[in-house]
Design a protein around this motif. Structure first.
Motif, PDB file in Angstrom:
ATOM      1  N   GLY A 117       0.748  -1.257   0.155  1.00 15.48           N
ATOM      2  CA  GLY A 117       0.054  -0.048   0.038  1.00 15.48           C
ATOM      3  C   GLY A 117       0.807   1.190  -0.018  1.00 15.48           C
ATOM      4  O   GLY A 117       0.572   2.263  -0.549  1.00 15.48           O
ATOM      5  N   VAL A 118       2.061   1.162   0.485  1.00 17.49           N
ATOM      6  CA  VAL A 118       3.031   2.309   0.577  1.00 17.49           C
ATOM      7  C   VAL A 118       3.253   2.700  -0.907  1.00 17.49           C
ATOM      8  O   VAL A 118       3.476   3.927  -1.387  1.00 17.49           O
ATOM      9  CB  VAL A 118       4.196   2.045   1.359  1.00 17.49           C
ATOM     10  N   ALA A 119       3.675   1.518  -1.800  1.00 20.87           N
ATOM     11  CA  ALA A 119       3.995   1.829  -3.145  1.00 20.87           C
ATOM     12  C   ALA A 119       2.953   2.294  -4.001  1.00 20.87           C
ATOM     13  O   ALA A 119       2.859   3.290  -4.761  1.00 20.87           O
ATOM     14  CB  ALA A 119       4.340   0.428  -3.881  1.00 20.87           C
ATOM     15  N   ALA A 120       1.662   1.889  -3.501  1.00 22.39           N
ATOM     16  CA  ALA A 120       0.364   2.264  -4.198  1.00 22.39           C
ATOM     17  C   ALA A 120       0.182   4.071  -3.537  1.00 22.39           C
ATOM     18  O   ALA A 120      -0.075   4.742  -4.648  1.00 22.39           O
ATOM     19  CB  ALA A 120      -0.884   1.619  -3.482  1.00 22.39           C
ATOM     20  N   LEU A 121       0.427   4.592  -2.601  1.00 22.81           N
ATOM     21  CA  LEU A 121       0.416   5.955  -2.338  1.00 22.81           C
ATOM     22  C   LEU A 121       1.321   6.437  -3.201  1.00 22.81           C
ATOM     23  O   LEU A 121       1.268   7.564  -3.547  1.00 22.81           O
ATOM     24  CB  LEU A 121       0.519   6.007  -0.909  1.00 22.81           C
ATOM     25  N   LEU A 122       2.649   6.025  -3.127  1.00 25.87           N
ATOM     26  CA  LEU A 122       3.636   6.795  -3.844  1.00 25.87           C
ATOM     27  C   LEU A 122       3.477   6.806  -5.340  1.00 25.87           C
ATOM     28  O   LEU A 122       3.647   7.849  -5.840  1.00 25.87           O
ATOM     29  CB  LEU A 122       4.949   5.877  -3.743  1.00 25.87           C
ATOM     30  N   GLN A 123       3.055   5.876  -5.965  1.00 21.62           N
ATOM     31  CA  GLN A 123       2.574   5.821  -7.310  1.00 21.62           C
ATOM     32  C   GLN A 123       1.399   6.867  -7.497  1.00 21.62           C
ATOM     33  O   GLN A 123       1.355   7.843  -8.548  1.00 21.62           O
ATOM     34  CB  GLN A 123       2.040   4.524  -7.671  1.00 21.62           C
ATOM     35  N   PHE A 124       0.374   6.957  -6.700  1.00 22.00           N
ATOM     36  CA  PHE A 124      -0.814   8.025  -6.537  1.00 22.00           C
ATOM     37  C   PHE A 124      -0.146   9.137  -6.949  1.00 22.00           C
ATOM     38  O   PHE A 124      -0.644   9.964  -7.879  1.00 22.00           O
ATOM     39  CB  PHE A 124      -1.673   7.664  -5.383  1.00 22.00           C
ATOM     40  N   PHE A 125       0.710   9.723  -5.966  1.00 22.08           N
ATOM     41  CA  PHE A 125       1.246  11.013  -5.861  1.00 22.08           C
ATOM     42  C   PHE A 125       2.265  11.486  -7.098  1.00 22.08           C
ATOM     43  O   PHE A 125       2.067  12.472  -7.692  1.00 22.08           O
ATOM     44  CB  PHE A 125       1.660  11.569  -4.830  1.00 22.08           C
ATOM     45  N   LEU A 126       2.928  10.434  -7.505  1.00 20.70           N
ATOM     46  CA  LEU A 126       3.949  10.531  -8.713  1.00 20.70           C
ATOM     47  C   LEU A 126       3.094  10.757 -10.021  1.00 20.70           C
ATOM     48  O   LEU A 126       3.469  11.447 -10.973  1.00 20.70           O
ATOM     49  CB  LEU A 126       4.976   9.366  -8.809  1.00 20.70           C
ATOM     50  N   LEU A 127       2.068  10.065 -10.134  1.00 21.64           N
ATOM     51  CA  LEU A 127       1.277  10.128 -11.466  1.00 21.64           C
ATOM     52  C   LEU A 127       0.770  11.241 -11.545  1.00 21.64           C
ATOM     53  O   LEU A 127       0.359  11.733 -12.724  1.00 21.64           O
ATOM     54  CB  LEU A 127       0.042   9.107 -11.308  1.00 21.64           C
ATOM     55  N   LEU A 128       0.547  12.131 -10.629  1.00 21.86           N
ATOM     56  CA  LEU A 128      -0.021  13.400 -10.987  1.00 21.86           C
ATOM     57  C   LEU A 128       1.005  14.348 -11.537  1.00 21.86           C
ATOM     58  O   LEU A 128       0.640  15.407 -12.185  1.00 21.86           O
ATOM     59  CB  LEU A 128      -0.098  14.259  -9.577  1.00 21.86           C
TER      60      LEU A 128
END
Length: 530
Positions: A235-246
């Protein structure tokens, strides 16, 4: 320095491109982590299930247990993994059925991940076209975060239900991500780097598996106190990906061909390529757009019924089948027992060593794929795996007669993994996106993704039964399958290295024309003989 800059300019490798690809493949890191994380804490999770359900625990041999503290039912490496049930106090239940209940819940905990992936993989094309590649990856991250939260909170409720549900929801995310990520990466990558960047999918997977194996050690997170944290860490990777996708630009091909936003596509292309002239790629997109406009929208049904896509679809499905039915999962299954027979005191560390080799040779394949080509590496990998499977069979059959045969088996394990990562591991993830143009690509990726997940599920559910039935000869089956896959790839899989989507489509058209001509000549010869 000038020479380096020149090479970088030719390949259009920019900071924005690196960020975009890295961010996208975080989805495959989560996929790999979810695949590997469930194995190490099996013993402690099953013990927790037994306490929650009030049933007899199973004393299983697992990869995070040492030889001394595990029950090994047989010295044969092909024996089943179930040990003798541990003594339990009377719980008032029928203990003859309790182990079966525990096995059922554990099997569901593992397999629901693949079922979730199978279900969601069919919607990849729809969500990718409707929301766009970047926005779709943003939205589906909600599934990953939700699934990981459910597993992280497993101790605060009915743990078996929370884990099963969490694995299913995470599987839904990975099914979508395993289609969206190759789609996005292939569309933002320049032709010269498409293969190298495509292999990063597999690198992310094996890195996720390796990290999950290391964190799953008893003295880290694979213990009775911290296993919920271990399960939920992706889930940490999911959060990181979420913000980087922006910060990532939308696919220029999607903007230009699907939405007709020419200026926005040029702007994003310049962000991805730097100061390079984008007009060559724009011209290629325009040609692809005109071809897509001249044909109706390609659905999954049309993909199978249209003769235009028949050969490409068969190739796309077969490379996925060859990846999953190659026996790589079986090799990982056997590795701990074989290392045990070789006298390794802590076989879990040897298994982690296999994971390290897995990762190292995936990195090497990143550099090989653009030099040797996809087809050559795929064929070399399949043949190497075939020979390794034969060596594995010889080692297993003669193990009871010659103790040193365990070392033959160990070498075969490492060689099998190395050859897998050279070709059959990474190439299926991105070659499907290369085989199809913009029109049929989403449907093709959805079908290929479903095929991969379905094969994954079949192998997971059936392998133990086949291994029990065939004993040490189980790898003969994989050797036979690998021979079939090699022959198919030799005659049917085209080289896609450095070719545009139109050039690859032209290869299939030529093969189709040649096959038609040969058929007509054969019919003519028969009629003349008659």
């Amino acid at each position: 320095m000038d020479e380096k800059s020149k090479i970088q300019a030719e390949k259009h490798l920019t900071g924005t491109l690196v960020l975009s690809v890295f961010t996208a493949v975080l989805g495959f890191f989560q996929y790999g982590y979810s695949l590997g994380v469930i194995n190490a804490p099996q013993k402690v999770i099953e013990a927790h299930y037994s306490r929650v359900l009030g049933i007899a625990p199973l004393d299983r041999h697992t990869t995070n247990a040492s030889v001394e503290d595990s029950t090994v039912p047989s010295m044969q490496p092909w024996a089943g993994t179930k040990g003798t049930p541990a003594p339990v106090v009377d719980t008032g239940e029928d203990l003859t059925t309790s182990p079966h209940i525990l096995t059922m819940y554990w099997s569901l905990s593992v397999s629901m991940f693949a079922i979730g992936g199978m279900i969601s993989s069919f919607t990849v094309g729809w969500i990718g076209d409707r929301l766009g590649r970047v926005k779709a990856m943003l939205v589906v991250n909600v599934l990953s975060i939700t699934g990981n939260l459910l597993m992280g909170l497993a101790k605060f409720g009915p743990s078996h239900l929370l884990i099963i549900t969490g694995r299913a929801v995470t599987g839904l995310y990975c099914g979508l991500s395993s289609g969206l990520v190759p789609m996005y990466v292939s569309e933002v990558s320049p032709t010269a780097l498409r293969g190298a960047l495509g292999t990063l999918h597999q690198l992310a997977i094996v890195t996720g598996i390796l990290i999950s194996q290391v964190l799953g050690l008893d003295f880290l997170l694979g213990n009775d106190e911290l296993w919920p944290l271990l399960l939920s860490l992706s889930g940490v990777a999911a959060l990181l990906q979420f913000f980087l996708l922006l910060l990532c630009p939308e696919s220029p091909r999607y903007l230009y061909i699907k939405l007709g936003k020419v200026e926005e596509a040029k702007k994003n292309l310049k962000r991805l390529r730097g100061n390079c002239d984008p007009m060559k790629e724009i011209a290629e997109m325009e040609k692809e757009k005109q071809e897509a406009a001249s044909e109706k929208k390609v659905s999954i049904r049309q993909l199978f019924t249209s003769s235009k896509y028949k050969q490409a679809v068969i190739v796309a499905l077969m490379v996925q089948i060859s990846q999953q039915f190659s026996g790589i999962n079986a090799i990982f299954y056997y590795s701990t027992n074989i290392f045990e027979r070789a006298g390794v005191d802590q076989p879990v560390y040897a298994t982690i060593g296999v994971g390290v080799v897995n990762t190292v040779f995936t990195v090497i394949s990143v550099f090989l794929v653009e030099k040797a080509g996809r087809r050559s590496l795929f064929l070399a990998g399949l043949m190497g795996m075939l020979l390794s499977a034969v060596a594995m069979t010889v080692g297993l059959v003669l193990l009871s007669q010659f103790a040193w045969m365990s070392y033959v088996s160990m070498v075969a394990i490492f060689l099998f993994v190395i050859f897998f990562e050279v070709g059959p591991g990474p190439i299926p993830w991105f070659i499907v996106a290369e085989l199809f143009s913009q029109g049929p690509r989403p449907a093709a990726i959805a079908v290929a993704g479903f095929c991969n997940w379905a094969c994954n599920f079949i192998v997971g559910m059936c392998f133990q039964y086949i291994a029990d039935l065939c004993g040490p000869y189980v790898f003969v089956i994989f050797a036979a399958l690998l021979l079939v896959f090699f022959l198919f790839a030799y005659f049917k899989v085209p080289e896609t290295k450095g070719k545009s989507f139109e050039e690859i489509a032209a290869v299939f058209r030529r093969k189709k024309l040649m096959a038609k001509t040969m058929t007509e000549l054969e019919d003519l010869r028969r009629s003349e003989e008659a």
